[in-house]
Design an enzyme around this catalytic site. Structure first.
Site, PDB file in Angstrom:
ATOM      1  N   ARG A  16       0.808  -1.221   0.000  1.00 42.42           N
ATOM      2  CA  ARG A  16       0.000   0.000   0.000  1.00 42.42           C
ATOM      3  C   ARG A  16       0.845   1.278   0.000  1.00 42.42           C
ATOM      4  O   ARG A  16       0.342   2.362  -0.259  1.00 42.42           O
ATOM      5  CB  ARG A  16      -0.946  -0.018   1.221  1.00 42.42           C
ATOM      6  CG  ARG A  16      -2.037  -1.061   1.101  1.00 42.42           C
ATOM      7  CD  ARG A  16      -2.758  -1.305   2.423  1.00 42.42           C
ATOM      8  NE  ARG A  16      -2.017  -2.227   3.302  1.00 42.42           N
ATOM      9  CZ  ARG A  16      -2.464  -2.657   4.485  1.00 42.42           C
ATOM     10  NH1 ARG A  16      -3.612  -2.231   4.950  1.00 42.42           N
ATOM     11  NH2 ARG A  16      -1.731  -3.493   5.211  1.00 42.42           N
ATOM     12  N   TYR A 387      41.082  22.812  -6.931  1.00 38.53           N
ATOM     13  CA  TYR A 387      40.862  21.593  -7.711  1.00 38.53           C
ATOM     14  C   TYR A 387      41.392  21.767  -9.124  1.00 38.53           C
ATOM     15  O   TYR A 387      41.077  22.755  -9.794  1.00 38.53           O
ATOM     16  CB  TYR A 387      39.344  21.343  -7.738  1.00 38.53           C
ATOM     17  CG  TYR A 387      38.892  20.057  -8.379  1.00 38.53           C
ATOM     18  CD1 TYR A 387      39.488  18.853  -8.049  1.00 38.53           C
ATOM     19  CD2 TYR A 387      37.831  20.054  -9.278  1.00 38.53           C
ATOM     20  CE1 TYR A 387      39.042  17.671  -8.620  1.00 38.53           C
ATOM     21  CE2 TYR A 387      37.372  18.870  -9.852  1.00 38.53           C
ATOM     22  CZ  TYR A 387      37.987  17.685  -9.519  1.00 38.53           C
ATOM     23  OH  TYR A 387      37.545  16.515 -10.081  1.00 38.53           O
TER      24      TYR A 387
END
Ligand code: UD1
Ligand code: CA
Length: 461
Positions: A16, A387
């Site tokens: 359900r 980075y």
């Protein structure tokens, strides 16, 4: 006190819910339902817990880890069949076994304790935890005889019209004499409208053997909710939220709009903290005295120090000191460590970085993979260029340094103590202490050039 055992039923697929996620793993205030149940039931003091798991059980096992033993129910043939799967682990035990459903996340340890006490005091072979439901639809009904003794439980789908009028429901939680439970389960059949082996039939079976069966009716219906679909899940969330918020308010926390404030169960909040609307505080966060959080902020797994203010911001897995000012619109990503008295202003992102006492990053900056000392001033639009597309590098900024606006600090790089970086610099080499570093093109002014250019363009037409 007799020895106590618990069985948690968590093998049902939860059709359900219409979900790929296993039903009992659906979270209520960030914590899977079955974990709420396990934590509350364990608090009564147990020798052993067995969780019955089924299809997709690996994820349930992962969540509960060593806090429970597990029994596998390969096919979901009903709650009685589920309990039978724990037989191998528990059948020889002398004592009381509590059976709870993994989809009733609101039942508290106090209620479990009261049920145990009632069961032990009455000396029953089985005690049902029942409640009076304003709307009993969907629950099993508790059928009593003329002497008001419990006779049996009838499921919604098997009940007669008169039985459906009964408003006393089975919460799905029971205490049993352990041996009587496993004895009676052998007689349970699946002769009912769902073709399932119902645990609830054990009541009638024990009664027929003239064993003592009783019920403990809990005063608080709110706790009994069984979550079968997402409507009930939202109700559980609402009830749990109110319960947690009221606990904190009684402890001296001001919550301006409790309907709109979501505090997860493991959060600790000290007194005189003020929380504004639209705030979510989760994980193992600790909020210290006098902090002000919100509006519209999300804090997950953070320690927030005394007198710190966080407005309209997001902070995750970080440590934030005392008297810190954050926001509006700041993002504190994992592994930030913000020193006392620091300031982090609008549109600033901090990630895996240490910021020393009294340092300021007031506007529009990215500070990632950095170690920033104390009393550092980082001007508007500064970026630690951490980075290169493959690896991440560290930027170190020592105490008392001043970084001018719109600077790029290309890591790995160190800005020495007390030094200045001129606005607009792109720093690629270390800056010594006490130096001024200027790393930008020199300005040249060409006098009168603008009107000469305009005239030339006009002639070309
Ligand atoms: C059950 C009770 C009902 C009670 C209600 C309370 C039965 C037959 N009915 O109905 O009387 O009012 O709970 O919420 O017991 N489960 C298994 N294996 C199975 C079937 C179920 O482990 O084969 C687990 C489910 O994961 C769930 C729990 O048992 O955690 C209850 O099952 P569910 O199907 O939700 O029962 P209800 O219809 O709610
Ligand atoms: Ca249920």
């Amino acid at each position: 006190m007799k020895k106590r055992y618990a069985i948690i039923l968590a093998a049902g697929q939860g059709t359900r819910m219409k979900s790929k996620l296993y039903k009992v793993l659906h979270p209520v205030l960030g914590k899977p339902m079955v974990q709420h149940v396990l934590e509350q039931v364990k608090a009564v003091g147990l020798e052993e817990v067995v969780t019955v798991v089924g299809f997709g059980s690996d994820k349930v096992k992962e969540h509960l880890g060593n806090d429970s033993k597990f029994a596998l129910q390969e096919e979901q043939l009903g709650t009685g069949h589920a309990v039978m799967q724990a037989e191998e682990l528990l059948m020889d035990k002398e004592g009381t076994t509590i059976v709870v459903c993994g989809d009733t996340p609101l039942i508290t340890k106090e209620t479990f304790e009261q049920l145990f006490e009632h069961h032990e005091k009455e000396g029953s072979k089985a005690t049902i935890l029942t409640a009076k439901a304003p709307n009993p639809f969907g629950y099993g009904r508790v059928i009593r005889n003329e002497q008001n003794e419990v006779e049996r439980i009838v499921e919604q789908k098997d009940a007669s019209p008169e039985e459906l009028q009964v408003d006393e429901i089975n919460t799905g939680t029971f205490c049993f004499d352990n041996k009587a439970l496993f004895g009676a389960l052998k007689d349970v059949s699946n002769d009912n409208s769902q073709g399932e082996y119902y645990l609830t039939d054990v009541i009638e079976i024990l009664k027929e053997k003239s064993e003592k069966v009783s019920a403990y009716t809990m005063p608080n219906f709110d706790e009994t909710l069984g979550v079968n679909d997402r409507v009930a899940l939202a109700q559980a969330e609402k009830t749990m939220k109110r319960r947690i918020n009221e606990y904190h308010m009684r402890n001296g926390v001001s919550i301006i709009d409790p309907e709109n404030t979501y505090i997860q169960p493991d959060v600790v909040i000290e007194s005189d903290v003020v929380i504004y609307p639209g705030t979510i505080i989760g994980g193992k966060s600790i909020i210290r005295e006098n902090a002000i959080i919100g509006p519209n902020s999300e804090i997950h797994n953070c320690e927030v120090g005394e007198n710190t203010v966080i407005k309209q911001s997001v902070a995750t897995d970080s440590k934030i000191g005392a008297r810190v000012n954050i926001g509006p619109f700041a993002h504190i990503r994992p592994d930030a460590n913000i020193g006392d008295g620091a300031k982090i202003g609008n549109f600033v992102e901090i990630k895996k970085a240490e910021l020393g006492e009294g340092s300021k990053v007031s506007h529009l900056s990215y500070i990632g993979d950095a170690k920033v000392g104390s009393n550092v001033n980082i001007g508007c639009g500064t970026i630690t260029v951490n980075y290169d597309g493959k690896n991440k590098y560290l930027t170190t900024i020592e105490d008392d340094a001043f970084i001018g606006c719109n600077s790029n600090l290309i890591a790995p790089v160190t800005i020495g103590k007390g030094s200045y970086v001129a606005a607009g610099s792109t720093i690629t080499k270390d800056v010594p202490s006490d130096a001024l570093s200027v790393a930008r093109a020199r300005q040249s002014n060409k006098e009168g050039y603008a009107s000469r250019l305009k005239n030339r363009l006009k002639e070309r037409k």
